[in-house]
Write a protein that holds these residues in place. Structure first.
Motif: not given
Length: 416
Positions: A250-265
């Motif tokens: 899930l984290s990999l998906y959110l980072i690669n597709n929506f540029n989520w940061t560590g804080g958001m994750l």
């Protein structure tokens, strides 16, 4: 024993909390931590699952050693292993590899060190079982449930604090979460050395069992040799394999597709911990009395299916509301399924073979975590980023069918 009880409870609580923090603090951050070395869902899955596989392999031996030599030396060695594993992980992330050896990343050396670190930490993760044994040693049977409540509090608190703290620290520096976990493990070690008395008396010590009894596969065979719980045990394995599979990517998906940061994750995964803690800590008792374990298990699985299948529909504009809705459903679902499915198995066993079978369930959980994380990472790379969520939804349907068919009709009526 009374004058030693508070130091003992504090030592056990910190040990349980450290066990959960050492895993949860990295849960949303591994893709960000690996980005300087490798960007691969398969590697991410294997690295995530290595911790659980190491625990699965060594846990029976750690339990036997604590029965033979006492709780304190075993907990001390395990926490020392946690300090070593975390320290190696933090050091690997902090070293200027490009200056030390420009070709180190290409040769896979940093990633190899990260795997070794997680293996050491996972193999030292038998602290939870030994700390639980400490609580059993110092309490009478009628007070044991209250003492065991520390386990749920420590695990819930660790899962709620770990991702949030990891996300905040990771936004400052990618190695800070690992150093924070190392520091907490070191505090845990000092408390154990200074405050924890030996709770397992000499006359209660047991000889080490035969080698085959220490084989984790033996525990699984015992579970599957019981036809009364075989289907439910397969469902239990399938649930943890599925849930830990799609949450791993899930984290990999959110980072690669929506540029989520560590804080958001970190905030998202912390929300999962808080909701699951509320459900398991305060709501599960009244809900079970009202609806029964079977209905709650099936309802929880339905929530998990919806949450899992909702994630692929997120877009860059809607990612925050869609993902937060999805993870809220996932948190409530797993908060219902985990205790209720364990209880269904326990009820089918009656008073016979509870310890061995429930110990086997813990082994199934660890093995399912490893296989699920590895398979989801491979699927992410080879079949597309959304494939783990679609496969997860389908597998949860299979788990629900196993649960519904795992009880005879009379038991289903009683559960309803």
């Amino acid at each position: 024993m009374r004058r030693f009880q508070f130091p003992t409870l504090l030592s056990a609580f910190l040990t349980l909390l450290n066990d959960r923090l050492s895993e949860s603090i990295f849960l949303p951050l591994l893709p960000l931590l690996l980005k300087d070395f490798i960007s691969s869902g398969t590697t991410l899955g294997l690295l995530s699952g290595t911790y659980a596989l190491s625990q699965f392999t060594v846990a029976p031996l750690i339990g036997a050693l604590s029965d033979r030599f006492g709780r304190k030396p075993v907990i001390t060695l395990c926490v020392m292993g946690s300090v070593l594993g975390m320290g190696l992980f933090a050091t690997t992330l902090s070293l200027p590899w490009q200056q030390i050896w420009p070709g180190a990343a290409a040769a896979g050396l940093p990633v190899a060190f990260l795997f070794v670190a997680r293996i050491i930490d996972g193999a030292s993760g038998g602290t939870a079982a030994t700390a639980t044994a400490v609580l059993a040693d110092i309490t009478t049977p009628e007070n044991r449930a209250r003492a065991f409540g520390l386990i749920g509090v420590a695990f819930g608190l660790g899962f709620a604090l770990g991702p949030g703290l990891g996300g905040l620290l990771g936004d400052i520096n990618q190695s800070f979460p690992a150093w924070a976990a190392t520091g907490f493990a070191l505090i845990n070690l000092i408390v154990v050395l200074e405050l924890l008395p030996e709770t397992h008396s000499l006359n209660a010590r047991k000889q080490l069992p035969r080698k085959r009894e220490l084989n984790p596969i033996t525990l699984l065979r015992r579970v599957f040799s019981r036809p009364d719980v075989r289907r439910l045990s397969i469902a239990f394995f399938g649930f943890f394999m599925t849930f830990n599979g799609f949450t791993n990517v899930l984290s990999l998906y959110l980072i690669n597709n929506f540029n989520w940061t560590g804080g958001m994750l970190g905030a998202a995964f912390a929300l999962v911990g808080v909701i699951a803690m509320v459900v398991q800590g305060g709501l599960i008792g009244p809900l079970v009395k009202r609806f029964g374990e079977l209905r709650l298990t099936l309802f929880g699985l339905a929530l998990l299916m919806v949450g899992c299948l909702l994630i692929p529909f997120a877009t860059p504009i809607t990612s925050i509301p869609v993902v937060y809705t999805a993870i809220s459903l996932l948190a409530v679902g797993t908060g219902l399924v985990t205790p209720c499915l364990r209880t269904l198995v326990s009820r089918r066993l009656g008073q016979d073979g509870q310890g061995a079978a429930l110990g086997g369930l813990q082994g199934l959980q660890s093995l399912g975590t490893f296989l699920g994380a590895s398979a989801a990472g491979f699927s992410y790379d080879k079949l597309g980023p959304t494939s783990p969520f679609w496969f997860g939804g389908m597998m949860l349907v299979g788990v629900a069918l196993l649960v519904a068919g795992g009880l005879p009709k009379r038991a289903q009526v009683q559960q309803g």
